[in-house]
Design a protein around this motif. Structure first.
Motif, PDB file in Angstrom:
ATOM      1  N   LEU A 168     -15.842   0.854   5.037  1.00 39.05           N
ATOM      2  CA  LEU A 168     -16.973   1.249   4.524  1.00 39.05           C
ATOM      3  C   LEU A 168     -18.042   0.358   5.086  1.00 39.05           C
ATOM      4  O   LEU A 168     -19.061   0.899   5.412  1.00 39.05           O
ATOM      5  CB  LEU A 168     -16.651   1.309   3.122  1.00 39.05           C
ATOM      6  N   ASN A 169     -17.636  -0.926   4.805  1.00 41.18           N
ATOM      7  CA  ASN A 169     -18.502  -1.892   5.692  1.00 41.18           C
ATOM      8  C   ASN A 169     -19.142  -1.837   7.056  1.00 41.18           C
ATOM      9  O   ASN A 169     -20.341  -1.766   7.304  1.00 41.18           O
ATOM     10  CB  ASN A 169     -18.161  -3.519   5.404  1.00 41.18           C
ATOM     11  N   ILE A 170     -18.189  -1.372   7.884  1.00 42.75           N
ATOM     12  CA  ILE A 170     -18.365  -0.828   9.116  1.00 42.75           C
ATOM     13  C   ILE A 170     -19.426   0.309   9.206  1.00 42.75           C
ATOM     14  O   ILE A 170     -20.087   0.151  10.147  1.00 42.75           O
ATOM     15  CB  ILE A 170     -17.080  -0.964   9.997  1.00 42.75           C
ATOM     16  N   ALA A 171     -18.987   1.076   8.539  1.00 40.28           N
ATOM     17  CA  ALA A 171     -19.650   2.554   8.799  1.00 40.28           C
ATOM     18  C   ALA A 171     -21.314   2.078   8.125  1.00 40.28           C
ATOM     19  O   ALA A 171     -21.998   2.845   8.857  1.00 40.28           O
ATOM     20  CB  ALA A 171     -19.151   3.475   7.635  1.00 40.28           C
ATOM     21  N   GLU A 172     -21.400   1.585   7.167  1.00 42.98           N
ATOM     22  CA  GLU A 172     -22.664   1.150   6.540  1.00 42.98           C
ATOM     23  C   GLU A 172     -23.568   0.439   7.788  1.00 42.98           C
ATOM     24  O   GLU A 172     -24.621   0.599   7.782  1.00 42.98           O
ATOM     25  CB  GLU A 172     -22.722   0.345   5.103  1.00 42.98           C
ATOM     26  N   GLU A 173     -22.965  -0.462   8.321  1.00 40.60           N
ATOM     27  CA  GLU A 173     -23.530  -1.386   9.103  1.00 40.60           C
ATOM     28  C   GLU A 173     -23.940  -0.552  10.413  1.00 40.60           C
ATOM     29  O   GLU A 173     -25.153  -0.668  10.798  1.00 40.60           O
ATOM     30  CB  GLU A 173     -22.658  -2.521   9.719  1.00 40.60           C
ATOM     31  N   LYS A 174     -23.060   0.537  10.878  1.00 44.63           N
ATOM     32  CA  LYS A 174     -23.608   1.271  12.042  1.00 44.63           C
ATOM     33  C   LYS A 174     -24.498   2.196  11.633  1.00 44.63           C
ATOM     34  O   LYS A 174     -25.593   2.528  12.237  1.00 44.63           O
ATOM     35  CB  LYS A 174     -22.281   2.119  12.314  1.00 44.63           C
ATOM     36  N   TYR A 175     -24.508   2.825  10.400  1.00 45.56           N
ATOM     37  CA  TYR A 175     -25.543   3.405   9.793  1.00 45.56           C
ATOM     38  C   TYR A 175     -26.882   2.875   9.693  1.00 45.56           C
ATOM     39  O   TYR A 175     -27.884   3.430  10.047  1.00 45.56           O
ATOM     40  CB  TYR A 175     -25.009   4.284   8.287  1.00 45.56           C
ATOM     41  N   GLY A 176     -26.852   1.727   9.228  1.00 43.68           N
ATOM     42  CA  GLY A 176     -27.869   0.871   9.299  1.00 43.68           C
ATOM     43  C   GLY A 176     -28.722   0.889  10.297  1.00 43.68           C
ATOM     44  O   GLY A 176     -29.936   1.134  10.684  1.00 43.68           O
TER      45      GLY A 176
END
Length: 222
Positions: A62-70
Protein backbone atom coordinates in the motif's frame (compact mmCIF):
# COMPACT_ATOMS: atom_id res chain seq x y z
CA UNK A 1 7.17 27.61 3.55
CA UNK A 2 3.62 27.88 2.30
CA UNK A 3 3.87 24.42 0.75
CA UNK A 4 4.95 22.81 4.02
CA UNK A 5 2.27 24.59 6.03
CA UNK A 6 -0.48 23.82 3.53
CA UNK A 7 0.52 20.19 3.08
CA UNK A 8 0.70 19.66 6.82
CA UNK A 9 -2.96 20.64 7.04
CA UNK A 10 -4.00 18.92 3.81
CA UNK A 11 -1.96 15.75 3.50
CA UNK A 12 -4.12 14.28 0.77
CA UNK A 13 -3.12 17.15 -1.50
CA UNK A 14 0.56 16.91 -0.66
CA UNK A 15 1.61 14.84 -3.71
CA UNK A 16 0.13 17.33 -6.13
CA UNK A 17 2.15 20.07 -4.48
CA UNK A 18 5.42 18.22 -4.58
CA UNK A 19 5.37 17.56 -0.83
CA UNK A 20 5.65 13.80 -1.21
CA UNK A 21 7.89 13.44 1.82
CA UNK A 22 5.06 14.58 4.08
CA UNK A 23 2.83 11.61 3.24
CA UNK A 24 2.34 9.56 6.37
CA UNK A 25 3.24 5.94 5.74
CA UNK A 26 0.99 3.18 7.00
CA UNK A 27 2.39 0.85 9.63
CA UNK A 28 1.53 -2.66 10.78
CA UNK A 29 -0.55 -2.41 13.96
CA UNK A 30 0.47 -4.47 16.97
CA UNK A 31 -1.80 -7.33 17.95
CA UNK A 32 -3.61 -6.71 21.26
CA UNK A 33 -2.68 -10.27 22.34
CA UNK A 34 0.06 -12.87 21.77
CA UNK A 35 0.13 -15.02 18.64
CA UNK A 36 -0.81 -18.09 20.69
CA UNK A 37 -3.57 -16.39 22.70
CA UNK A 38 -6.44 -17.61 20.50
CA UNK A 39 -5.51 -21.29 20.73
CA UNK A 40 -6.96 -23.87 20.34
CA UNK A 41 -9.42 -22.10 18.05
CA UNK A 42 -6.78 -20.38 15.89
CA UNK A 43 -3.23 -21.61 16.37
CA UNK A 44 -0.12 -19.52 16.90
CA UNK A 45 1.48 -20.42 13.56
CA UNK A 46 -1.52 -19.13 11.63
CA UNK A 47 -1.65 -15.91 13.63
CA UNK A 48 2.06 -15.23 13.25
CA UNK A 49 2.06 -15.77 9.48
CA UNK A 50 -1.24 -13.95 9.04
CA UNK A 51 -0.13 -10.87 10.95
CA UNK A 52 3.63 -10.61 10.39
CA UNK A 53 3.66 -11.78 6.76
CA UNK A 54 0.28 -11.31 5.06
CA UNK A 55 -0.86 -8.09 6.77
CA UNK A 56 2.67 -6.70 6.66
CA UNK A 57 2.75 -7.29 2.90
CA UNK A 58 -0.49 -5.35 2.43
CA UNK A 59 0.94 -2.44 4.40
CA UNK A 60 4.22 -2.45 2.48
CA UNK A 61 2.54 -2.70 -0.93
CA UNK A 62 0.00 0.00 0.00
CA UNK A 63 2.82 2.39 0.86
CA UNK A 64 4.52 1.63 -2.47
CA UNK A 65 1.28 2.11 -4.42
CA UNK A 66 0.50 5.40 -2.67
CA UNK A 67 4.00 6.71 -3.34
CA UNK A 68 3.68 5.87 -7.03
CA UNK A 69 0.20 7.39 -7.10
CA UNK A 70 1.51 10.60 -5.53
CA UNK A 71 4.22 10.82 -8.16
CA UNK A 72 1.69 10.25 -10.93
CA UNK A 73 -0.61 12.87 -9.41
CA UNK A 74 2.19 15.40 -9.23
CA UNK A 75 3.01 14.77 -12.91
CA UNK A 76 -0.62 14.89 -14.00
CA UNK A 77 -0.21 11.33 -15.29
CA UNK A 78 -3.83 10.17 -15.28
CA UNK A 79 -3.05 6.87 -17.05
CA UNK A 80 -0.73 5.81 -14.25
CA UNK A 81 -3.24 6.97 -11.63
CA UNK A 82 -5.90 4.75 -13.16
CA UNK A 83 -3.50 1.82 -13.47
CA UNK A 84 -2.71 2.01 -9.74
CA UNK A 85 -6.34 1.83 -8.61
CA UNK A 86 -6.35 -1.98 -8.37
CA UNK A 87 -3.24 -2.04 -6.17
CA UNK A 88 -4.63 0.69 -3.93
CA UNK A 89 -7.96 -1.11 -3.56
CA UNK A 90 -6.43 -4.53 -2.90
CA UNK A 91 -3.67 -3.53 -0.51
CA UNK A 92 -5.63 -0.69 1.09
CA UNK A 93 -8.55 -3.03 1.64
CA UNK A 94 -6.24 -5.68 3.05
CA UNK A 95 -4.84 -3.19 5.56
CA UNK A 96 -8.28 -1.86 6.55
CA UNK A 97 -9.85 -5.32 6.85
CA UNK A 98 -7.10 -6.90 8.92
CA UNK A 99 -6.80 -3.90 11.23
CA UNK A 100 -10.47 -4.42 12.09
CA UNK A 101 -10.16 -8.22 12.21
CA UNK A 102 -7.48 -8.33 14.91
CA UNK A 103 -9.59 -6.21 17.25
CA UNK A 104 -12.70 -8.28 16.49
CA UNK A 105 -10.93 -11.26 18.09
CA UNK A 106 -9.99 -11.82 21.73
CA UNK A 107 -8.79 -14.71 23.91
CA UNK A 108 -11.57 -13.64 26.28
CA UNK A 109 -14.16 -13.59 23.51
CA UNK A 110 -16.99 -15.87 22.53
CA UNK A 111 -20.45 -16.20 23.98
CA UNK A 112 -23.07 -13.66 22.97
CA UNK A 113 -23.18 -9.87 22.81
CA UNK A 114 -25.06 -7.88 25.41
CA UNK A 115 -27.10 -4.70 25.57
CA UNK A 116 -28.09 -2.61 22.59
CA UNK A 117 -26.07 -4.68 20.10
CA UNK A 118 -27.91 -7.84 21.12
CA UNK A 119 -31.25 -6.02 20.88
CA UNK A 120 -30.36 -4.80 17.37
CA UNK A 121 -29.37 -8.32 16.31
CA UNK A 122 -32.68 -9.71 17.58
CA UNK A 123 -34.57 -6.90 15.85
CA UNK A 124 -32.86 -7.32 12.49
CA UNK A 125 -32.27 -11.10 12.36
CA UNK A 126 -34.89 -12.57 14.72
CA UNK A 127 -32.41 -14.07 17.17
CA UNK A 128 -28.68 -14.35 17.82
CA UNK A 129 -28.67 -17.93 16.51
CA UNK A 130 -30.35 -16.87 13.27
CA UNK A 131 -27.79 -14.09 12.84
CA UNK A 132 -24.94 -16.50 13.54
CA UNK A 133 -26.31 -19.00 11.02
CA UNK A 134 -26.76 -16.29 8.39
CA UNK A 135 -23.27 -14.83 8.70
CA UNK A 136 -21.69 -18.29 8.89
CA UNK A 137 -23.57 -19.45 5.80
CA UNK A 138 -22.65 -16.30 3.91
CA UNK A 139 -18.98 -16.73 4.85
CA UNK A 140 -18.91 -20.42 3.94
CA UNK A 141 -20.39 -19.53 0.58
CA UNK A 142 -17.72 -17.00 -0.43
CA UNK A 143 -16.20 -18.37 -3.62
CA UNK A 144 -12.42 -18.29 -3.52
CA UNK A 145 -11.10 -15.62 -1.16
CA UNK A 146 -12.98 -12.91 0.68
CA UNK A 147 -14.74 -11.81 3.84
CA UNK A 148 -18.05 -12.18 5.64
CA UNK A 149 -19.23 -9.03 7.44
CA UNK A 150 -21.74 -7.68 9.89
CA UNK A 151 -22.23 -4.04 8.99
CA UNK A 152 -24.36 -1.07 9.93
CA UNK A 153 -26.48 0.68 7.33
CA UNK A 154 -26.57 4.37 8.21
CA UNK A 155 -29.45 5.03 5.79
CA UNK A 156 -31.78 2.48 7.38
CA UNK A 157 -30.26 2.42 10.89
CA UNK A 158 -30.24 -1.39 10.71
CA UNK A 159 -27.67 -4.17 10.78
CA UNK A 160 -26.86 -6.11 7.62
CA UNK A 161 -24.63 -9.01 6.67
CA UNK A 162 -22.61 -8.90 3.46
CA UNK A 163 -19.83 -10.76 1.69
CA UNK A 164 -16.95 -9.05 -0.07
CA UNK A 165 -14.57 -10.70 -2.55
CA UNK A 166 -10.79 -10.64 -2.18
CA UNK A 167 -9.79 -7.67 0.01
CA UNK A 168 -12.59 -5.31 -1.01
CA UNK A 169 -13.25 -3.11 2.05
CA UNK A 170 -16.86 -3.18 3.24
CA UNK A 171 -17.51 0.53 3.68
CA UNK A 172 -15.61 1.63 0.60
CA UNK A 173 -17.50 -0.79 -1.67
CA UNK A 174 -20.97 -1.14 -0.07
CA UNK A 175 -21.33 1.89 2.21
CA UNK A 176 -21.96 -0.35 5.25
CA UNK A 177 -19.94 0.52 8.37
CA UNK A 178 -17.91 -2.57 9.35
CA UNK A 179 -18.64 -3.99 12.80
CA UNK A 180 -17.47 -7.62 12.58
CA UNK A 181 -15.36 -9.18 9.84
CA UNK A 182 -14.58 -12.85 9.29
CA UNK A 183 -11.58 -13.53 7.06
CA UNK A 184 -12.20 -16.56 4.85
CA UNK A 185 -9.01 -16.41 2.83
CA UNK A 186 -7.29 -19.81 3.07
CA UNK A 187 -4.30 -18.23 4.82
CA UNK A 188 -6.62 -17.48 7.76
CA UNK A 189 -7.28 -21.17 8.49
CA UNK A 190 -5.61 -23.68 6.12
CA UNK A 191 -2.65 -24.65 8.34
CA UNK A 192 -5.07 -25.80 11.03
CA UNK A 193 -8.34 -26.63 9.30
CA UNK A 194 -7.04 -27.59 5.83
CA UNK A 195 -9.82 -27.10 3.25
CA UNK A 196 -12.68 -27.48 5.76
CA UNK A 197 -13.77 -23.85 6.02
CA UNK A 198 -16.95 -24.66 8.01
CA UNK A 199 -14.83 -26.04 10.89
CA UNK A 200 -12.86 -22.79 11.04
CA UNK A 201 -16.05 -20.76 11.00
CA UNK A 202 -17.51 -22.87 13.81
CA UNK A 203 -14.37 -22.29 15.90
CA UNK A 204 -13.99 -18.56 15.33
CA UNK A 205 -17.22 -17.76 17.21
CA UNK A 206 -15.37 -18.82 20.37
CA UNK A 207 -12.99 -15.85 20.09
CA UNK A 208 -15.25 -13.05 18.81
CA UNK A 209 -14.67 -9.87 20.84
CA UNK A 210 -18.25 -8.71 21.31
CA UNK A 211 -17.18 -5.70 23.35
CA UNK A 212 -15.23 -4.44 20.33
CA UNK A 213 -18.15 -5.12 17.99
CA UNK A 214 -20.52 -3.31 20.36
CA UNK A 215 -18.16 -0.34 20.56
CA UNK A 216 -18.06 -0.16 16.77
CA UNK A 217 -21.85 -0.30 16.71
CA UNK A 218 -22.15 2.61 19.13
CA UNK A 219 -19.71 4.67 17.09
CA UNK A 220 -21.48 3.86 13.82
CA UNK A 221 -24.80 5.11 15.15
CA UNK A 222 -23.45 8.56 16.00
Amino acid sequence: SFCLAFCAANLRFAPALGCLALRQKHTLPDLPYDYGALQPHINAEIMQLHHSKHHAAYVNNLNIAEEKYGEALAKGDVTSQVALQAALKFNGGGHINHTIFWTNLSPNGGGEPQGELMEAIKRDFGSFEKFKEKLTGLSVGVQGSGWGWLGYNKDTSHLQVAACPNQDPLQGTTGLVPLLGIDVWEHAYYLQYKNVRPDYLKAIWNVINWENVAERYRSAKK
